[in-house]
Design an enzyme around this catalytic site. Structure first.
Site, PDB file in Angstrom:
ATOM      1  N   HIS A 290     -32.420 -15.610  -3.899  1.00  0.00           N
ATOM      2  CA  HIS A 290     -32.696 -17.578  -4.576  1.00  0.00           C
ATOM      3  C   HIS A 290     -32.383 -18.681  -3.696  1.00  0.00           C
ATOM      4  CE1 HIS A 290     -34.542 -15.057  -8.170  1.00  0.00           C
ATOM      5  NE2 HIS A 290     -35.765 -14.772  -7.064  1.00  0.00           N
TER       6      HIS A 290
ATOM      7  N   LYS B 177      19.587   5.081   5.855  1.00  0.00           N
ATOM      8  CA  LYS B 177      19.732   4.275   7.086  1.00  0.00           C
ATOM      9  C   LYS B 177      20.769   4.192   7.185  1.00  0.00           C
ATOM     10  CE  LYS B 177      18.856  -0.598   5.307  1.00  0.00           C
ATOM     11  NZ  LYS B 177      18.541  -1.768   5.976  1.00  0.00           N
TER      12      LYS B 177
ATOM     13  N   GLY C 249      14.782  -1.210   2.256  1.00  0.00           N
ATOM     14  CA  GLY C 249      12.733  -1.400   2.781  1.00  0.00           C
ATOM     15  C   GLY C 249      11.980  -0.333   1.675  1.00  0.00           C
TER      16      GLY C 249
END
Length: 481
Positions: A153, A393, A404
């Protein structure tokens, strides 16, 4: 389970199937944009009604009302155009419903609305919308588009072209025939969910009728959500019952067009339904977070075999896996998924595995930490379930907890993922389990009660890797029931 809960579950299940097959389309009416602060059509045309000495509360044919205004102004619709600009050019923000729909992999949107909330929500989701409101635009394709938004429309930036009056509707099938053909084709090939739509639009009624006649008993199944009729303030019980009966008959009539209706007590419940659909879709994608310089009480070959076999089993269950290249874990995840795919004669694509390798050097003006943060948010946004394994790590010559991985946990938690730390693997996974235990997560509504015993076993240091693998696969099977 109540009748409504059963019907809602059936609707979500049906929509999920088409969503996963890229066959779900949305048809949005004014009700989708109303919560953003836009006025209703009757409120918009109230000044027009007053100018014509009519009572807007008594008017049901608002298209005719707009036409009366043009007739008395020698076909000049300048005031109507200005009303649209004044009311729809605000800085309204997309609603929660817009945002959920934009995040889902829906590539087709149809709407009778003039506002830009659908396009804006798609853009906010990091996607590209290809908007069509003129027939000549149908032959163009925006590069890299994720979704097409058909504004049948018109658009608020071009109010003079908006479909408003009886003249506009009567000539629609001639001037906008390509839109009719496109929508007819989508109604045949896609499953539609009608949201915020009242089915009073004559153009859609015309198109639905054409499709029904052409396909008779072979129509595709569509769905809509409507609010159940309730007694309004100042309304007599007889009038309320009359409207309720009329709604029943209307819902039955929609079945002629292959449209099933789910009734809700309040429009706010639509957000909950769409949220369940999003969760059901994302639940099919699992984010595996892990890193390991060492493997604690397990030998390296045992741990790598565990991660490899678990990833293979998860892929075999039909889940998609998202992961980075976590040291000591990432390569085993990739190998497991690839072996499942190649053994079954499939090829690798994003339907099975999404990988996000972390860049190690700064490129451009942004530092690596910022890029990694974006990577993590991007990876996790695909998933509904997060698995955490090991998590350590080497730093300054000693083994430490992977910060992380803890950041990935916080992101996954903030995004509402189902969190499954494999605590018996130690390190960050154990720390995450302890944090969730202390917060009461495993006994909250966020965590499925049928998985609680399995989580206890996954945190038990006596549990072996083979047992952990069986427990996780069993948990995922329960979630998929």
């Amino acid at each position: 389970m109540t009748k409504f809960e059963k019907e809602k579950r059936r609707l979500v299940t049906a929509l999920l199937k088409d969503l996963c097959e890229n066959n779900l389309a949305i048809f949005a009416g004014a009700g989708l944009s109303a919560p953003a602060g836009f006025v209703s059509w009757s409120k918009l045309l109230e000044p027009i009604a007053e100018e014509l000495d009519l009572d807007i509360k008594k008017e049901t044919d608002l298209v005719a009302l707009a036409q009366y205004h043009c007739n008395t102004n020698l076909a000049n619709r300048g005031k109507l155009n200005q009303l649209l600009i004044n009311e729809l050019s605000t800085n309204a923000r997309p609603t929660s419903n817009h945002q959920i729909l934009a995040r889902l992999p829906i590539s087709t949107f149809w709407t009778t609305n003039y506002d830009k909330l659908i396009e804006q929500s798609i853009s906010d989701a990091g996607k590209i919308a290809d908007t069509k409101f003129r027939t000549k635009q149908l032959s163009y394709t925006k590069p890299g588009r994720h979704a097409v938004v058909y504004k049948m429309h018109g658009d608020i930036d071009h109010p003079d072209e908006a479909i408003l009056t009886k003249d506009d509707y009567e000539s629609y099938h001639i001037k906008m025939q390509p839109f009719i053909s496109a929508l007819s084709g989508d109604l045949v090939s896609k499953t539609f969910l009608f949201v915020g739509f009242s089915f009073t639009d004559p153009n859609l009624d015309y198109i639905l009728s054409r499709v029904r006649i052409a396909y008779s008993n072979d129509q595709r199944q569509h769905y809509c959500i409507q609010r159940i009729v309730v007694q309004e303030e100042g309304e007599s019980q007889a009038d309320s019952e009359y409207r309720a009966r009329k709604q029943e008959l209307f819902i039955q009539d929609l079945l002629r067009f292959g449209i099933k209706t789910l009734l809700v007590d309040d429009y706010s419940e639509i957000t909950g339904i769409l949220g369940e659909l999003e969760w059901a879709y994302k639940r099919n994608t699992i984010f595996i977070s892990g890193a390991a310089h060492e493997y604690g009480r397990f030998e390296k070959f045992e741990a790598e075999s565990f991660t490899y076999s678990l990833s293979k089993d998860i892929a075999a269950q039909g889940f998609r896996i998202v992961s980075g290249f976590g040291i000591g874990v990432g390569s085993s995840v990739i190998t497991g998924v690839l072996e499942h795919l190649y053994m079954n004669g499939n090829r690798l694509d994003s339907d099975q595995l999404i990988l996000r390798p972390f860049p190690q050097n700064q490129v451009g003006t942004r530092n690596v930490a910022e890029v990694w943060a974006d990577y993590r948010n991007d990876m996790i946004s695909y998933a509904g379930i997060a698995l955490f394994v090991f998590g350590n790590k080497m730093q300054d010559g000693r083994v430490v907890i992977s910060d992380g991985m803890l950041r990935e946990f916080e992101i996954a938690k903030s995004k509402g993922l189902l969190l499954i730390p494999i605590g018996m693997t130690g390190y960050a996974a154990k720390e995450i389990f302890e944090k969730l235990t202390d917060s009461g997560y495993f006994h909250s509504t966020s965590f499925p009660h049928q998985l609680r015993k399995s989580m206890e076993a996954l945190s038990d240091e006596k549990t072996e890797l083979a047992q952990a693998r069986e427990l996780i696969v069993s948990m995922l099977k329960q979630l998929n029931r």
